[in-house]
Design a protein around this motif. Structure first.
Motif, PDB file in Angstrom:
ATOM      1  N   ALA A 136       0.813  -1.221   0.000  1.00  0.00           N
ATOM      2  CA  ALA A 136       0.000   0.000   0.000  1.00  0.00           C
ATOM      3  C   ALA A 136       0.848   1.273   0.000  1.00  0.00           C
ATOM      4  N   ASP A 137       2.150   1.152   0.244  1.00  0.00           N
ATOM      5  CA  ASP A 137       3.048   2.309   0.240  1.00  0.00           C
ATOM      6  C   ASP A 137       3.567   2.663  -1.151  1.00  0.00           C
ATOM      7  N   ALA A 138       3.248   1.882  -2.155  1.00  0.00           N
ATOM      8  CA  ALA A 138       3.858   2.068  -3.487  1.00  0.00           C
ATOM      9  C   ALA A 138       3.699   3.490  -4.020  1.00  0.00           C
ATOM     10  N   ALA A 139       2.523   4.055  -3.955  1.00  0.00           N
ATOM     11  CA  ALA A 139       2.305   5.403  -4.504  1.00  0.00           C
ATOM     12  C   ALA A 139       3.113   6.443  -3.720  1.00  0.00           C
ATOM     13  N   HIS A 171       6.179   8.769  -5.079  1.00  0.00           N
ATOM     14  CA  HIS A 171       6.163  10.231  -4.938  1.00  0.00           C
ATOM     15  C   HIS A 171       7.470  10.735  -4.323  1.00  0.00           C
ATOM     16  N   VAL A 172       7.920  10.085  -3.258  1.00  0.00           N
ATOM     17  CA  VAL A 172       9.174  10.489  -2.611  1.00  0.00           C
ATOM     18  C   VAL A 172      10.328  10.359  -3.603  1.00  0.00           C
ATOM     19  N   HIS A 173      10.364   9.264  -4.338  1.00  0.00           N
ATOM     20  CA  HIS A 173      11.440   9.010  -5.301  1.00  0.00           C
ATOM     21  C   HIS A 173      11.518  10.144  -6.332  1.00  0.00           C
ATOM     22  N   VAL A 174      10.395  10.452  -6.937  1.00  0.00           N
ATOM     23  CA  VAL A 174      10.363  11.472  -7.989  1.00  0.00           C
ATOM     24  C   VAL A 174      10.647  12.856  -7.417  1.00  0.00           C
ATOM     25  N   ALA A 175       9.977  13.215  -6.330  1.00  0.00           N
ATOM     26  CA  ALA A 175      10.130  14.552  -5.757  1.00  0.00           C
ATOM     27  C   ALA A 175      11.557  14.787  -5.275  1.00  0.00           C
ATOM     28  N   SER A 176      12.150  13.797  -4.635  1.00  0.00           N
ATOM     29  CA  SER A 176      13.512  13.955  -4.131  1.00  0.00           C
ATOM     30  C   SER A 176      14.507  14.140  -5.268  1.00  0.00           C
ATOM     31  N   ARG A 177      14.402  13.312  -6.279  1.00  0.00           N
ATOM     32  CA  ARG A 177      15.327  13.428  -7.406  1.00  0.00           C
ATOM     33  C   ARG A 177      15.204  14.787  -8.091  1.00  0.00           C
ATOM     34  N   VAL A 219       7.662  10.064   4.168  1.00  0.00           N
ATOM     35  CA  VAL A 219       8.535  11.193   3.844  1.00  0.00           C
ATOM     36  C   VAL A 219       9.906  10.740   3.352  1.00  0.00           C
ATOM     37  N   GLY A 220      10.147   9.420   3.370  1.00  0.00           N
ATOM     38  CA  GLY A 220      11.420   8.893   2.911  1.00  0.00           C
ATOM     39  C   GLY A 220      11.351   7.388   2.784  1.00  0.00           C
ATOM     40  N   LEU A 266      17.916   5.569  -1.269  1.00  0.00           N
ATOM     41  CA  LEU A 266      17.664   6.236   0.003  1.00  0.00           C
ATOM     42  C   LEU A 266      17.268   7.649  -0.371  1.00  0.00           C
ATOM     43  N   TYR A 267      15.981   7.912  -0.323  1.00  0.00           N
ATOM     44  CA  TYR A 267      15.450   9.205  -0.747  1.00  0.00           C
ATOM     45  C   TYR A 267      14.561   9.791   0.334  1.00  0.00           C
ATOM     46  N   LEU A 268      14.631  11.114   0.481  1.00  0.00           N
ATOM     47  CA  LEU A 268      13.805  11.854   1.431  1.00  0.00           C
ATOM     48  C   LEU A 268      13.162  13.037   0.728  1.00  0.00           C
ATOM     49  N   LEU A 269      11.988  13.418   1.188  1.00  0.00           N
ATOM     50  CA  LEU A 269      11.419  14.673   0.721  1.00  0.00           C
ATOM     51  C   LEU A 269      12.320  15.813   1.200  1.00  0.00           C
TER      52      LEU A 269
END
Length: 152
Positions: A15-18, A22-28, A69-70, A82-85
């Motif tokens: 259930a965390d996939a979306a 989002h964190v992956h795209v936004a952080s990059r 958030v990460g 390892l990604y964070l907002l």
């Protein structure tokens, strides 16, 4: 000083996939503006997380106030992500996610980072990773010069 909500680090679930996507795209987008424009839609990134990352890796998420958030993921001794907002950086959340990854792989971890991502390199060096090699970008899809690091 503003209070920040408590951060919980837990195993990721389907259930965390979306939220992970989002964190992956936004952080990059925030931390690596030098990357070429992305070719995958949000839905494609979410499908990749759901169908590839979650079933094939150990994945943890960091939550604040019920929102992801990460995240971090490890597959076969490689810290793949390892990604964070951006708004939660420098709060110790990345360190907590990395600690979970290290506990999962006590024999060691390898990671790859873009050479221009100096913040990431400093973070990993602070946590005991050492430079193994550098590359001209031929081993990543962005064709961006990268490096590999190893812990311990």
């Amino acid at each position: 000083m503003t209070d920040t909500p408590e951060t919980i680090v837990r195993d990721a679930v389907a259930a965390d996939a979306a939220a992970i996507a989002h964190v992956h795209v936004a952080s990059r987008e925030v931390t690596m503006p030098y990357l070429p424009p992305r070719k995958r839609t949000d839905a494609q990134v979410e499908a990749w997380v759901r169908d590839i990352v979650l079933p094939g890796s150990a994945v943890w998420v960091a939550e604040q106030g019920g929102a992801v958030v990460g995240y971090a993921s490890v597959e076969d001794g490689v810290l793949d992500a390892l990604y964070l907002l951006a708004e939660v950086r420098r709060q110790g959340i990345g360190s907590r996610l990395l600690a979970r990854a290290k506990a999962h792989s006590p024999a060691g971890l390898t990671l790859f980072a873009f050479q221009r991502n100096t913040d990431a390199r400093a973070f990993y060096e602070h946590h005991g990773f050492t430079l193994v090699d550098t590359n001209d970008g031929s081993r990543n899809m962005e064709k961006e010069p990268d490096l590999s690091m190893r812990w311990p």
